[in-house]
Design an enzyme around this catalytic site. Structure first.
Site, PDB file in Angstrom:
ATOM      1  N   ASP A 107      32.057   3.508  -2.281  1.00 54.47           N
ATOM      2  CA  ASP A 107      30.831   3.092  -3.251  1.00 54.47           C
ATOM      3  C   ASP A 107      30.511   1.603  -2.913  1.00 54.47           C
ATOM      4  O   ASP A 107      29.379   1.056  -3.305  1.00 54.47           O
ATOM      5  CB  ASP A 107      31.470   3.024  -4.579  1.00 54.47           C
ATOM      6  CG  ASP A 107      31.453   4.326  -5.187  1.00 54.47           C
ATOM      7  OD1 ASP A 107      30.590   5.516  -4.765  1.00 54.47           O
ATOM      8  OD2 ASP A 107      32.155   4.580  -6.228  1.00 54.47           O
ATOM      9  N   GLY A 165      27.245  11.263 -11.622  1.00 59.48           N
ATOM     10  CA  GLY A 165      28.081  12.336 -10.873  1.00 59.48           C
ATOM     11  C   GLY A 165      29.583  12.409 -11.190  1.00 59.48           C
ATOM     12  O   GLY A 165      30.002  13.615 -11.255  1.00 59.48           O
TER      13      GLY A 165
END
Length: 444
Positions: A321, A100
């Site tokens: 993340d 992404g």
């Protein structure tokens, strides 16, 4: 698809993590090193480049647009920059694989080019939302076609010019910020992005390293289009997102004492350290230094007794993340851990809130998903094999998080659909095994 799902990890319970190791180069910085070196003037030398599938997809895309790149060889690259207007139309679609970051940043850079390009990705990436970048780019004058649902494939058409804009991000996102900054390089006038909270600033730091002026005041970052980038030497630190699995693993496994070498400790990325310390982790930063414009340190982590906390909202964008790994820490902590303000986790490579909750539940942990977070009650990790195996859903961070959970599990853990670990952490099972995790990798 079934062959990917059949790529699995089998983890035996127990063990500790000891010694010293270096995790691969930072993925976010590796993507940016290719993009900015390609449009710089002159030859850029890069070391520490992540040779994972995601970063290699970015490299292949720029080769397809006429950029000469030597390597990678042991993380070393030599990139012959073509300048701001030197990219050429690719002969085929540009496949971003599972990344992404690559797709969202590249659509911004391509918005100002004089040719048509189409970005595609794998099944997971094709499901991820792209309107968050295509809509503000349209405000700059970009012409981008998406699927009817606003996902890839993305086709970027040439336009006469882009206009700078002032854009207030509706949610904290380094990908959206960086996308608009890269488009702003090609825009007329000034482009300014205002963040709701600080996000990773690798793009700003690297643009400065290439000699491009970036102005920052609080949560507002601005640049003026029409400048030039000058080649430089870049050294990419080890990825703190990859180090996070070992920070958690060494914290939860009794008898652990691990040194992680040359890890990036960018202030916009250290949420995992701050959160783990708040939970009681024994983490020490040694030999702090600077490499390639990024702060770096060796990180020593020892086993510790963790306690559940309410995770501070201001730490969420600094650890976005790393939450799959942090959820494992929460499952091993005493008491309850509560996360809020993390709705971004639902649109990552998987819905990381739901997928982690499902896996933790299989291991006997109380995990209650909420729209923007989760509540995890610490307990004893059980076993999950066979029909009850953990499903990673093709998400590399899910797979590695449940692998590390084996250090405190009472029985074996089987994790399915692990092929995409290669996108961010090539060699993970081997490195984890060398450090003390008993893990077997089964490939189809």
């Amino acid at each position: 698809m079934s062959s990917l799902i059949d790529h699995r990890y089998l983890i035996s319970p127990g063990g500790s993590l000891r010694g010293r190791l270096r995790v691969p180069g930072d993925k976010s910085i590796s993507h940016r090193s290719i993009m900015l070196s390609a449009i710089a003037e002159g030859r850029t030398q890069v070391s520490g480049f992540l040779e994972g599938a995601d970063a290699l997809a970015t490299l292949a895309a720029f080769r397809a647009m006429g950029v000469s790149i030597e390597g990678p060889s042991d993380g070393e690259l030599v990139i012959e920059g073509v300048g701001m207007r030197g990219l050429r139309a690719p002969d085929t679609t540009l496949d971003m694989g599972n990344s992404g970051t690559a797709m969202r940043l590249l659509v911004g850079l391509l918005a100002g080019q004089g040719f048509t390009a189409t970005l595609v990705g794998d099944d997971s990436l094709t499901r991820r939302p792209m309107r968050r970048v295509t809509e503000p780019l349209a405000l700059m004058g970009a012409q981008i076609r998406t699927s009817p649902t606003g996902t890839a494939p993305l086709t970027i058409e040439p336009v006469d010019h882009l206009n700078g804009l002032e854009y207030r991000l509706p949610m904290a996102s380094a990908q959206v910020k960086s996308c608009l900054m890269l488009a702003g390089l090609y825009a007329e006038g000034e482009t300014c992005i205002v963040e709701p909270e600080p996000t990773r600033d690798h793009t700003e730091r690297m643009l400065t390293a290439f000699g491009y002026s970036v102005r920052r005041q609080g949560l507002r970052v601005c640049l003026t289009g029409g400048g030039r980038l000058t080649a430089c030497r870049l050294r990419i630190p080890a990825d703190i997102s990859s180090a996070a699995f070992f920070l958690v693993g060494a914290s939860i496994a009794p008898g652990s004492d691990l040194l992680l070498e040359a890890v990036g400790i960018n202030p916009t990325r250290v949420g995992v350290i701050n959160i783990m310390r708040a939970m009681g982790a024994d983490i020490e930063l040694l030999d702090k230094r600077t490499a390639g414009g990024e702060p770096v340190a060796d990180i020593r982590v020892k086993s510790a007794r963790l306690r559940g906390i309410r995770i501070p909202v201001d730490q969420v964008p600094l650890a976005i993340d790393e939450f799959p790994a942090l959820f494992i820490a929460a499952a091993c902590a005493e008491g309850e851990t509560v996360l809020t303000g993390a709705e971004e986790l639902r649109v990552k490579e998987s819905d990381r809130i739901q997928v982690m909750a499902d896996g933790l539940t299989k291991l006997g942990i109380q995990a209650e998903p909420t729209p923007d977070g989760i509540r995890i009650q610490g307990g004893t990790l059980g076993s999950a094999t066979g029909e009850n195996a953990i499903e990673a859903h093709g998400d590399h961070r899910i797979a590695m998080s449940f692998a590390i959970a084996g250090l405190r599990a009472s029985g074996p853990i089987e994790v399915r659909d692990c092929a995409n670990v290669e996108t961010s952490f090539p060699g993970f099972p081997q490195l984890a095994s060398n450090a003390g995790l008993t893990i077997e990798e089964q490939r189809p």
